[in-house]
Design a protein around this motif. Structure first.
Motif, PDB file in Angstrom:
ATOM      1  N   ILE A  20       0.830  -1.208   0.000  1.00 23.80           N
ATOM      2  CA  ILE A  20       0.000   0.000   0.000  1.00 23.80           C
ATOM      3  C   ILE A  20       0.863   1.256   0.000  1.00 23.80           C
ATOM      4  O   ILE A  20       0.581   2.227  -0.702  1.00 23.80           O
ATOM      5  N   ALA A  21       1.953   1.224   0.788  1.00 24.40           N
ATOM      6  CA  ALA A  21       2.830   2.404   0.900  1.00 24.40           C
ATOM      7  C   ALA A  21       3.473   2.747  -0.441  1.00 24.40           C
ATOM      8  O   ALA A  21       3.672   3.933  -0.752  1.00 24.40           O
ATOM      9  N   ILE A  22       3.786   1.749  -1.246  1.00 24.15           N
ATOM     10  CA  ILE A  22       4.507   1.980  -2.496  1.00 24.15           C
ATOM     11  C   ILE A  22       3.571   2.083  -3.696  1.00 24.15           C
ATOM     12  O   ILE A  22       3.745   2.948  -4.560  1.00 24.15           O
ATOM     13  N   CYS A  23       2.571   1.211  -3.741  1.00 25.74           N
ATOM     14  CA  CYS A  23       1.692   1.176  -4.911  1.00 25.74           C
ATOM     15  C   CYS A  23       0.490   2.123  -4.794  1.00 25.74           C
ATOM     16  O   CYS A  23      -0.063   2.552  -5.802  1.00 25.74           O
ATOM     17  N   LYS A  24       0.071   2.433  -3.568  1.00 22.46           N
ATOM     18  CA  LYS A  24      -1.062   3.340  -3.359  1.00 22.46           C
ATOM     19  C   LYS A  24      -0.725   4.353  -2.262  1.00 22.46           C
ATOM     20  O   LYS A  24      -1.406   4.420  -1.229  1.00 22.46           O
ATOM     21  N   PRO A  25       0.331   5.144  -2.474  1.00 23.93           N
ATOM     22  CA  PRO A  25       0.807   6.055  -1.405  1.00 23.93           C
ATOM     23  C   PRO A  25      -0.221   7.102  -0.980  1.00 23.93           C
ATOM     24  O   PRO A  25      -0.251   7.492   0.189  1.00 23.93           O
ATOM     25  N   LEU A  26      -1.071   7.563  -1.906  1.00 23.09           N
ATOM     26  CA  LEU A  26      -2.054   8.585  -1.569  1.00 23.09           C
ATOM     27  C   LEU A  26      -3.157   8.053  -0.650  1.00 23.09           C
ATOM     28  O   LEU A  26      -3.814   8.822   0.062  1.00 23.09           O
ATOM     29  N   HIS A  27      -3.354   6.747  -0.667  1.00 28.21           N
ATOM     30  CA  HIS A  27      -4.404   6.145   0.157  1.00 28.21           C
ATOM     31  C   HIS A  27      -3.837   5.440   1.395  1.00 28.21           C
ATOM     32  O   HIS A  27      -4.593   4.812   2.138  1.00 28.21           O
ATOM     33  N   TYR A  28      -2.519   5.566   1.600  1.00 32.59           N
ATOM     34  CA  TYR A  28      -1.867   4.815   2.680  1.00 32.59           C
ATOM     35  C   TYR A  28      -2.443   5.162   4.052  1.00 32.59           C
ATOM     36  O   TYR A  28      -2.797   4.271   4.834  1.00 32.59           O
ATOM     37  N   ALA A  29      -2.543   6.449   4.346  1.00 29.98           N
ATOM     38  CA  ALA A  29      -2.999   6.886   5.681  1.00 29.98           C
ATOM     39  C   ALA A  29      -4.419   6.423   5.975  1.00 29.98           C
ATOM     40  O   ALA A  29      -4.751   6.091   7.124  1.00 29.98           O
ATOM     41  N   VAL A  34       7.039  -8.814  -6.016  1.00 30.78           N
ATOM     42  CA  VAL A  34       7.294  -8.619  -7.448  1.00 30.78           C
ATOM     43  C   VAL A  34       6.561  -7.374  -7.934  1.00 30.78           C
ATOM     44  O   VAL A  34       7.127  -6.541  -8.651  1.00 30.78           O
ATOM     45  N   ILE A  35       5.293  -7.228  -7.529  1.00 35.21           N
ATOM     46  CA  ILE A  35       4.511  -6.049  -7.912  1.00 35.21           C
ATOM     47  C   ILE A  35       5.160  -4.779  -7.372  1.00 35.21           C
ATOM     48  O   ILE A  35       5.257  -3.763  -8.079  1.00 35.21           O
ATOM     49  N   VAL A  36       5.626  -4.838  -6.127  1.00 35.77           N
ATOM     50  CA  VAL A  36       6.273  -3.677  -5.521  1.00 35.77           C
ATOM     51  C   VAL A  36       7.543  -3.297  -6.280  1.00 35.77           C
ATOM     52  O   VAL A  36       7.789  -2.120  -6.573  1.00 35.77           O
ATOM     53  N   LEU A  37       8.353  -4.303  -6.622  1.00 31.96           N
ATOM     54  CA  LEU A  37       9.604  -4.039  -7.342  1.00 31.96           C
ATOM     55  C   LEU A  37       9.345  -3.473  -8.735  1.00 31.96           C
ATOM     56  O   LEU A  37      10.071  -2.590  -9.194  1.00 31.96           O
ATOM     57  N   VAL A  38       8.317  -3.970  -9.402  1.00 32.66           N
ATOM     58  CA  VAL A  38       7.956  -3.445 -10.725  1.00 32.66           C
ATOM     59  C   VAL A  38       7.505  -1.996 -10.598  1.00 32.66           C
ATOM     60  O   VAL A  38       7.869  -1.139 -11.414  1.00 32.66           O
ATOM     61  N   THR A  39       6.726  -1.707  -9.555  1.00 39.61           N
ATOM     62  CA  THR A  39       6.257  -0.341  -9.320  1.00 39.61           C
ATOM     63  C   THR A  39       7.432   0.595  -9.048  1.00 39.61           C
ATOM     64  O   THR A  39       7.470   1.723  -9.558  1.00 39.61           O
ATOM     65  N   ILE A  40       8.394   0.127  -8.263  1.00 37.25           N
ATOM     66  CA  ILE A  40       9.581   0.941  -7.970  1.00 37.25           C
ATOM     67  C   ILE A  40      10.363   1.235  -9.246  1.00 37.25           C
ATOM     68  O   ILE A  40      10.829   2.352  -9.483  1.00 37.25           O
ATOM     69  N   ARG A  41      10.478   0.218 -10.077  1.00 36.59           N
ATOM     70  CA  ARG A  41      11.226   0.371 -11.333  1.00 36.59           C
ATOM     71  C   ARG A  41      10.556   1.386 -12.261  1.00 36.59           C
ATOM     72  O   ARG A  41      11.238   2.166 -12.936  1.00 36.59           O
ATOM     73  N   ASN A  42       9.225   1.387 -12.298  1.00 33.53           N
ATOM     74  CA  ASN A  42       8.495   2.291 -13.190  1.00 33.53           C
ATOM     75  C   ASN A  42       8.388   3.708 -12.640  1.00 33.53           C
ATOM     76  O   ASN A  42       8.073   4.636 -13.387  1.00 33.53           O
ATOM     77  N   HIS A  43       8.614   3.871 -11.361  1.00 37.64           N
ATOM     78  CA  HIS A  43       8.527   5.194 -10.738  1.00 37.64           C
ATOM     79  C   HIS A  43       9.816   5.455  -9.953  1.00 37.64           C
ATOM     80  O   HIS A  43       9.810   5.548  -8.734  1.00 37.64           O
ATOM     81  N   GLY A  61      14.032   8.080  -3.416  1.00 41.90           N
ATOM     82  CA  GLY A  61      13.784   7.112  -2.352  1.00 41.90           C
ATOM     83  C   GLY A  61      13.785   5.672  -2.815  1.00 41.90           C
ATOM     84  O   GLY A  61      13.481   4.775  -2.026  1.00 41.90           O
ATOM     85  N   THR A  62      14.121   5.456  -4.081  1.00 45.95           N
ATOM     86  CA  THR A  62      14.064   4.101  -4.624  1.00 45.95           C
ATOM     87  C   THR A  62      14.982   3.146  -3.878  1.00 45.95           C
ATOM     88  O   THR A  62      14.587   2.031  -3.535  1.00 45.95           O
ATOM     89  N   SER A  63      16.221   3.553  -3.640  1.00 49.82           N
ATOM     90  CA  SER A  63      17.188   2.670  -2.987  1.00 49.82           C
ATOM     91  C   SER A  63      16.745   2.321  -1.570  1.00 49.82           C
ATOM     92  O   SER A  63      16.923   1.194  -1.107  1.00 49.82           O
TER      93      SER A  63
END
Length: 318
Positions: free
Chosen positions: A125-134, A220-229, A233-235
């Motif tokens: 949620i923190a990485i793929c849906k950051p606006l809805h995390y809280a 895997v989904i999180v890593l793909v999301t990081i790669r595309n965005h 803060g990626t590292s």
């Protein structure tokens, strides 16, 4: 059920341990004692650090604190007895004690499986849906996730204990391990438990494998999301996810093998059981402190605070 229980004439079991060699037993005594003390100190330090530092009062660290508590519990259900057994030479355990070990083993492992999934969900949620995390990962949600993990752990462990209590034990009582668990204990029963035991134990393996696949897919989904965005803060995010996955792999790997193939070699089972009862609990403080800058910073602040308070305390001489 009462008829089966009444047929059980075995009042205690003999834990054969990891080896009959005195040299190896001495080696295991020293190594496992060090690992146990390090596990308790390291995880306690994480709990104290997160509680004392307001900068770590976030969902991820709340879940991490609970993981540390479970790891300390998992390290304590059998390791202290194994250490005292090596020192005293008395390697027996009562029937009730054996059942108790089975209960707590499956309680803590079942709870940790769900908690690791909760931590994965938090990172997703923190990485793929950051606006809805809280709004999604609220304090109430965190408490609910922890409560659910313990409820699932209790339900899972009760199913294992009920199965063990229905087995009649009237002859062999040597457990070829350093603690009691169903894959070893159910083979000592006086009835043919092959089909029922294989189904019961393999079910645990299938559940663990399914959870691992879900966790792996989420990372895997999180890593793909990081790669595309990609961003600054990626590292940091990649480091956190890598730490999470190492813990997941080291915990799930042995569990899946032991319970998916319950009739495999006892030697292999012994080695793998050491991983998830002794090595995995120590991975939590090692990985999260060495790879997480926020935790390391908080620990340094806590150390400096304690040192300064000691210096400020006046000495009175009488």
């Amino acid at each position: 059920m009462m008829d089966l229980v009444n047929k059980s004439t075995v009042s205690d079991f003999v834990l054969l341990g990891l080896s009959k060699s005195w040299k190896l037993q001495t080696f295991f005594l020293v190594v496992f004692s060090l690992f146990y003390v390090t596990t308790m100190v390291g995880n306690s330090l994480i709990v104290i650090t997160v509680i004392s530092d307001s900068h770590l009062h976030f969902p991820m660290y709340f879940l991490l604190t609970n993981l540390s508590i479970i790891d300390m519990s998992l390290a304590s259900f059998a390791t202290p007895k194994m250490i005292t057994d090596y020192l005293s030479g008395h390697k027996t355990i009562s029937f009730d004690g054996c059942i108790t070990q089975i209960f707590f083993l499956h309680l803590f492992t079942g709870t940790e499986i769900i908690l690791l999934m909760a931590m994965s969900f938090d990172r997703y949620i923190a990485i793929c849906k950051p606006l809805h995390y809280a709004s999604i990962i609220s304090p109430q949600m965190c408490v609910a996730l922890v409560v659910v993990s313990w409820v699932v752990g209790v339900m899972h462990s009760m199913s294992q204990v009920i199965f063990a209590l229905t087995l009649p034990f009237c002859g062999p009582n040597e457990v070829d391990s350093f603690f009691c668990d169903l894959p070893v204990v159910f083979q000592l029963a006086c009835v043919n438990t092959y089909v029922l035991g294989l189904f019961m134990i393999s079910t645990s393996g299938i559940i663990a494998l399914s959870c691992f696949i879900l966790l792996f897919s989420s990372y895997v989904i999180v890593l793909v999301t990081i790669r595309n965005h990609s961003s600054k803060g990626t590292s940091k995010v990649l480091s956190t996810c890598t730490a999470h996955f190492i813990v997941v792999f080291m915990f799930f790997g042995p569990c899946i093998f032991i319970y998916m193939w319950p009739l495999s070699s006892f030697l292999i089972d012994k080695i793998l059981s050491v991983f998830y009862t002794i090595f995995t609990p120590i991975l939590n403080p090692v990985i999260y402190t060495l790879r997480n800058q926020e935790v390391k910073t908080a620990m340094r602040k806590l150390k400096n605070k304690l040192l300064n308070s000691n210096k400020a305390t006046p000495l009175h001489y009488f």
